[in-house]
Design a protein around this motif. Sequence first.
Motif, mmCIF file in Angstrom:
data_model
loop_
_atom_site.group_PDB
_atom_site.id
_atom_site.type_symbol
_atom_site.label_atom_id
_atom_site.label_comp_id
_atom_site.label_asym_id
_atom_site.label_seq_id
_atom_site.Cartn_x
_atom_site.Cartn_y
_atom_site.Cartn_z
ATOM 1 N N GLU A 78 -17.735 68.039 101.631
ATOM 2 C CA GLU A 78 -16.301 68.141 101.444
ATOM 3 C C GLU A 78 -15.577 67.080 101.829
ATOM 4 O O GLU A 78 -14.604 66.551 101.654
ATOM 5 N N SER A 79 -16.114 66.703 103.345
ATOM 6 C CA SER A 79 -15.500 65.582 103.902
ATOM 7 C C SER A 79 -15.315 64.171 103.099
ATOM 8 O O SER A 79 -14.279 63.383 103.130
ATOM 9 N N ALA A 80 -16.525 64.025 102.600
ATOM 10 C CA ALA A 80 -16.943 62.755 101.730
ATOM 11 C C ALA A 80 -15.872 62.717 100.775
ATOM 12 O O ALA A 80 -15.334 61.828 100.418
ATOM 13 N N ASN A 81 -15.866 63.883 99.816
ATOM 14 C CA ASN A 81 -14.835 64.007 98.815
ATOM 15 C C ASN A 81 -13.629 63.820 99.207
ATOM 16 O O ASN A 81 -12.626 63.157 98.520
ATOM 17 N N ALA A 82 -13.024 64.512 100.189
ATOM 18 C CA ALA A 82 -11.752 64.461 100.766
ATOM 19 C C ALA A 82 -11.426 62.970 101.233
ATOM 20 O O ALA A 82 -10.413 62.606 100.958
ATOM 21 N N LEU A 83 -12.533 62.446 101.549
ATOM 22 C CA LEU A 83 -12.243 60.787 102.080
ATOM 23 C C LEU A 83 -11.848 59.898 100.878
ATOM 24 O O LEU A 83 -11.257 59.091 100.831
ATOM 25 N N ASP A 84 -12.905 60.278 99.719
ATOM 26 C CA ASP A 84 -12.563 59.788 98.551
ATOM 27 C C ASP A 84 -11.255 59.939 97.938
ATOM 28 O O ASP A 84 -10.467 58.843 97.344
ATOM 29 N N ASP A 85 -10.703 60.951 97.754
ATOM 30 C CA ASP A 85 -9.462 61.471 97.488
ATOM 31 C C ASP A 85 -8.426 60.812 98.446
ATOM 32 O O ASP A 85 -7.649 60.264 97.703
ATOM 33 N N LEU A 86 -8.598 60.774 99.560
ATOM 34 C CA LEU A 86 -7.657 60.046 100.417
ATOM 35 C C LEU A 86 -7.694 58.796 100.245
ATOM 36 O O LEU A 86 -6.320 58.291 99.864
ATOM 37 N N LEU A 87 -8.633 57.979 100.006
ATOM 38 C CA LEU A 87 -8.466 56.360 99.775
ATOM 39 C C LEU A 87 -8.027 56.259 98.288
ATOM 40 O O LEU A 87 -7.269 55.470 98.101
ATOM 41 N N ASP A 88 -8.213 57.244 97.479
ATOM 42 C CA ASP A 88 -7.755 56.950 96.190
ATOM 43 C C ASP A 88 -6.148 57.095 96.063
ATOM 44 O O ASP A 88 -5.323 56.580 95.235
ATOM 45 N N ALA A 89 -5.850 58.148 96.978
ATOM 46 C CA ALA A 89 -4.333 58.376 96.969
ATOM 47 C C ALA A 89 -3.734 56.985 97.925
ATOM 48 O O ALA A 89 -2.248 56.685 97.427
ATOM 49 N N VAL A 90 -4.094 56.359 98.773
ATOM 50 C CA VAL A 90 -3.664 55.170 99.155
ATOM 51 C C VAL A 90 -3.542 54.241 98.010
ATOM 52 O O VAL A 90 -2.514 53.517 97.947
ATOM 53 N N GLY A 91 -4.613 54.102 97.007
ATOM 54 C CA GLY A 91 -4.552 53.098 95.918
ATOM 55 C C GLY A 91 -3.460 53.558 95.105
ATOM 56 O O GLY A 91 -2.950 52.582 94.532
ATOM 57 N N ARG A 92 -3.165 54.708 95.026
ATOM 58 C CA ARG A 92 -1.690 55.212 94.201
ATOM 59 C C ARG A 92 -0.706 54.738 94.806
ATOM 60 O O ARG A 92 0.349 54.263 94.062
ATOM 61 N N VAL A 93 -0.414 54.688 95.950
ATOM 62 C CA VAL A 93 0.554 54.064 96.669
ATOM 63 C C VAL A 93 0.766 52.629 96.256
ATOM 64 O O VAL A 93 2.000 52.059 96.140
ATOM 65 N N ASN A 94 -0.273 52.033 96.344
ATOM 66 C CA ASN A 94 -0.394 50.579 95.960
ATOM 67 C C ASN A 94 -0.035 50.513 94.700
ATOM 68 O O ASN A 94 0.653 49.357 94.430
ATOM 69 N N SER A 95 -0.691 51.129 93.662
ATOM 70 C CA SER A 95 -0.269 51.062 92.433
ATOM 71 C C SER A 95 1.286 51.018 92.122
ATOM 72 O O SER A 95 1.910 50.184 91.382
ATOM 73 N N ALA A 96 1.729 52.143 92.948
ATOM 74 C CA ALA A 96 3.371 52.354 92.818
ATOM 75 C C ALA A 96 4.202 51.124 93.176
ATOM 76 O O ALA A 96 5.298 50.912 92.721
ATOM 77 N N CYS A 97 3.492 50.606 94.193
ATOM 78 C CA CYS A 97 4.249 49.486 94.737
ATOM 79 C C CYS A 97 4.295 48.273 93.996
ATOM 80 O O CYS A 97 5.211 47.634 93.555
ATOM 81 N N ILE A 98 3.094 48.269 93.157
ATOM 82 C CA ILE A 98 2.987 47.067 92.204
ATOM 83 C C ILE A 98 3.878 47.349 91.107
ATOM 84 O O ILE A 98 4.502 46.217 90.916
ATOM 85 N N GLU A 99 3.760 48.543 90.565
ATOM 86 C CA GLU A 99 4.835 48.907 89.382
ATOM 87 C C GLU A 99 6.315 48.743 89.999
ATOM 88 O O GLU A 99 7.148 48.558 88.877
ATOM 89 N N ALA A 100 6.759 49.021 91.137
ATOM 90 C CA ALA A 100 8.151 48.645 91.731
ATOM 91 C C ALA A 100 8.227 47.329 91.991
ATOM 92 O O ALA A 100 9.360 47.135 92.635
ATOM 93 N N ALA A 101 7.305 46.329 91.711
ATOM 94 C CA ALA A 101 7.411 44.924 92.218
ATOM 95 C C ALA A 101 7.939 44.823 93.678
ATOM 96 O O ALA A 101 8.854 43.827 93.992
ATOM 97 N N VAL A 102 7.444 45.568 94.501
ATOM 98 C CA VAL A 102 7.952 45.370 95.886
ATOM 99 C C VAL A 102 7.045 44.204 96.401
ATOM 100 O O VAL A 102 5.887 44.055 96.389
ATOM 101 N N THR A 103 7.859 43.533 97.221
ATOM 102 C CA THR A 103 6.907 42.051 97.538
ATOM 103 C C THR A 103 6.826 42.432 99.211
ATOM 104 O O THR A 103 7.325 42.840 99.837
ATOM 105 N N ALA A 104 5.345 42.358 99.296
ATOM 106 C CA ALA A 104 4.671 42.809 100.828
ATOM 107 C C ALA A 104 4.445 41.552 101.485
ATOM 108 O O ALA A 104 3.359 41.092 101.748
ATOM 109 N N SER A 105 5.572 40.805 101.710
ATOM 110 C CA SER A 105 5.111 39.600 102.668
ATOM 111 C C SER A 105 5.940 39.581 103.717
ATOM 112 O O SER A 105 6.781 40.290 104.165
#
Length: 105
Positions: A78-105
């Motif tokens: 359960e914890s391992a699956n939740a961790l994978d889901d957590l990391l996937d959610a972080v990836g979705r934030v990153n994807s939303a940032c890429i789509e929004a053309a946010v410059t992270a510098s």
Amino acid sequence: MTLAPSAAPASSTTAEAVAACKLAAEAPRTGEAVDIDEQAVKATIENAGKSGIESVEQAGTQLQVRYSAWLRAEIGDESANALDDLLDAVGRVNSACIEAAVTAS
């Protein structure tokens, strides 16, 4: 670092959006993490929520849900699956940032 183009002009990017996007870009992905930087996850959630970019805010909300589920998960599969889901959610934030053309510098 400039991210992909999107509907949101870079000139309207808030400091919170840049912070959330930078943290999300630097976070480990599914299968990469041994330890989670909880402070970075919390900061990503907080900054995404204040970003002023709807897609980043929504991804941040989903990250909050996944983070809460990970905190409540029983040790084991359960914890391992939740961790994978957590990391996937972080990836979705990153994807939303890429789509929004946010410059992270």
